[in-house]
Design a protein around this motif. Structure first.
Motif, PDB file in Angstrom:
ATOM      1  N   LYS A  93      33.223  38.753  41.662  1.00  0.00           N
ATOM      2  CA  LYS A  93      33.252  37.323  41.331  1.00  0.00           C
ATOM      3  C   LYS A  93      34.659  36.948  40.837  1.00  0.00           C
ATOM      4  O   LYS A  93      35.407  37.796  40.342  1.00  0.00           O
ATOM      5  CB  LYS A  93      32.235  37.001  40.227  1.00  0.00           C
ATOM      6  N   HIS A  94      34.985  35.661  40.926  1.00  0.00           N
ATOM      7  CA  HIS A  94      36.330  35.216  40.517  1.00  0.00           C
ATOM      8  C   HIS A  94      36.599  35.475  39.040  1.00  0.00           C
ATOM      9  O   HIS A  94      37.745  35.677  38.641  1.00  0.00           O
ATOM     10  CB  HIS A  94      36.524  33.730  40.845  1.00  0.00           C
ATOM     11  N   ASP A  95      35.512  35.498  38.229  1.00  0.00           N
ATOM     12  CA  ASP A  95      35.719  35.709  36.790  1.00  0.00           C
ATOM     13  C   ASP A  95      35.477  37.176  36.383  1.00  0.00           C
ATOM     14  O   ASP A  95      35.295  37.473  35.201  1.00  0.00           O
ATOM     15  CB  ASP A  95      34.809  34.774  35.984  1.00  0.00           C
ATOM     16  N   GLN A 103      39.017  46.620  41.265  1.00  0.00           N
ATOM     17  CA  GLN A 103      38.367  45.679  42.195  1.00  0.00           C
ATOM     18  C   GLN A 103      38.805  45.968  43.632  1.00  0.00           C
ATOM     19  O   GLN A 103      37.990  45.990  44.558  1.00  0.00           O
ATOM     20  CB  GLN A 103      38.760  44.242  41.857  1.00  0.00           C
ATOM     21  N   GLN A 187      45.127  36.780  48.460  1.00  0.00           N
ATOM     22  CA  GLN A 187      44.884  36.617  47.016  1.00  0.00           C
ATOM     23  C   GLN A 187      43.827  37.588  46.510  1.00  0.00           C
ATOM     24  O   GLN A 187      43.962  38.139  45.428  1.00  0.00           O
ATOM     25  CB  GLN A 187      44.400  35.189  46.737  1.00  0.00           C
ATOM     26  N   THR A 188      42.754  37.775  47.281  1.00  0.00           N
ATOM     27  CA  THR A 188      41.650  38.602  46.776  1.00  0.00           C
ATOM     28  C   THR A 188      41.505  39.882  47.607  1.00  0.00           C
ATOM     29  O   THR A 188      41.853  39.913  48.799  1.00  0.00           O
ATOM     30  CB  THR A 188      40.304  37.844  46.840  1.00  0.00           C
TER      31      THR A 188
END
Ligand SMILES: NC(=O)c1ccc[n+]([C@@H]2O[C@H](COP(=O)([O-])OP(=O)(O)OC[C@H]3O[C@@H](n4cnc5c(N)ncnc54)[C@H](OP(=O)(O)O)[C@@H]3O)[C@@H](O)[C@H]2O)c1
Length: 280
Positions: A93-95, A103, A187-188
């Motif tokens: 998740k983003h948070d 990650q 980015q991810t």
């Protein structure tokens, strides 16, 4: 000889809806794979209540023993495989509070390396005319990579699996060194993992084209933005809508030439993976 379809990570979400649709449309056995047998049994029970009859199999894609057991079952009970949907994946998740290095390693290990292990183990069992679907994403489009140099490497039409693995390792090294964004990676970690899944798919089709077994087709699919646990139920599409393009690719008729080694959008249309424009 009975035909067989296998869907990984299908106890919930899009994979579950793919199993449901294949139970209705595919002339053969549909295997619902779940890493947790209890969750898998619950999913099977839901489909049984609808009069459908999937077969449950345990599969943790990060565990080679678990993949080997599935391969043994396929060999002994079905003598081959006609549809493989590589659906299982994870997304932080983003948070999420885990360090980015963790990650990235976890995400690449599951979404890229574990799915690759499933392919390596199960591809020898594919029968002629088999269909393979790799679940990618809109975030798996090449334009997610801002570095032109990395884009050039990934879009090389002669890229091999070994070369791709070296690029994946380069990404993990850049993450460890804290320079992945400066180097122009997405980015991810999820997005990067899906870019790699897309690139892998094109390589795998080139390999199938040289295979003695005729007419094996693989495609990468963006299922759309779907209401699942992965998206914290923010996606507007239902899981049935998300299953539509994967199921279309899984059921491509014999000797179809398109899509074949392509990136397929949620409307089942082929998109140019390398395009830097918006495709929606
Ligand atoms: N939802 C979207 O909007 C969207 C958009 C683009 C692409 N996709 C892709 O579509 C696919 C399905 O996504 P989803 O939204 O349906 O996700 P989801 O609801 O989170 O379901 C993921 C499934 O994969 C399984 N899984 C995860 N890691 C696994 C492992 N190591 N071994 C075996 N199974 C594992 C999960 O099992 P557990 O229940 O045991 O955790 C679950 O069954 C994924 O490849 C995803 O990247 C989704």
């Amino acid at each position: 000889m009975g035909r067989l379809a296998v869907v990984t990570g299908s106890n919930k979400g899009i994979g579950f809806a793919i199993v449901e649709a294949l139970c209705k449309k595919f002339d053969g056995t549909v295997m619902l794979c779940s890493r947790d047998l209890e969750r898998g049994q619950k999913a099977v029970d839901v489909l049984k209540q609808k009069g459908l009859n999937p077969v449950l199999h345990q599969l943790e894609i990060s565990d080679q023993n678990s993949i080997n057991k599935l391969a043994e079952t396929i060999k002994n009970e079905y003598q081959g495989l006609d549809i493989l949907v590589n659906n299982a994946a994870i997304a932080y998740k983003h948070d999420a509070t885990e360090p980015f290095v963790k990650q990235a390693e976890d995400t690449i290990n599951v979404n890229f390396f574990a799915n690759l292990d499933v392919c390596k183990t199960l591809f020898p069992l594919l029968r002629p005319h088999a269909r393979v679907v790799n679940l990618s994403s809109s975030l798996g489009m090449l334009k997610q990579v801002s570095s032109p140099e990395i884009r050039t490497k990934l879009s090389n039409p002669n890229l091999t699996e070994d070369q791709l693995i070296s690029i994946v390792k380069e990404y993990l090294a850049d993450v460890k060194a804290g320079v992945h964004l400066d180097k122009g990676w997405p980015q991810t970690a999820y997005s990067t993992s899906k870019v790699f899944v897309s690139a892998l798919t094109f390589i795998q089709q080139r390999e199938f084209n040289k295979d003695t077994r005729e007419d094996i087709v693989i495609n990468a699919v963006h299922p759309g933005y779907v209401d699942t646990d992965m998206t914290s139920h923010k996606g507007p599409l239902t899981i049935e809508e998300g299953a539509s393009a994967p199921v279309y690719c899984a059921l491509l008729p014999p000797n179809s030439t398109k899509p074949k080694g392509d990136m397929v959008w949620c409307n089942s249309k082929i998109v140019d993976w390398q395009s830097l424009e918006s495709v929606e």
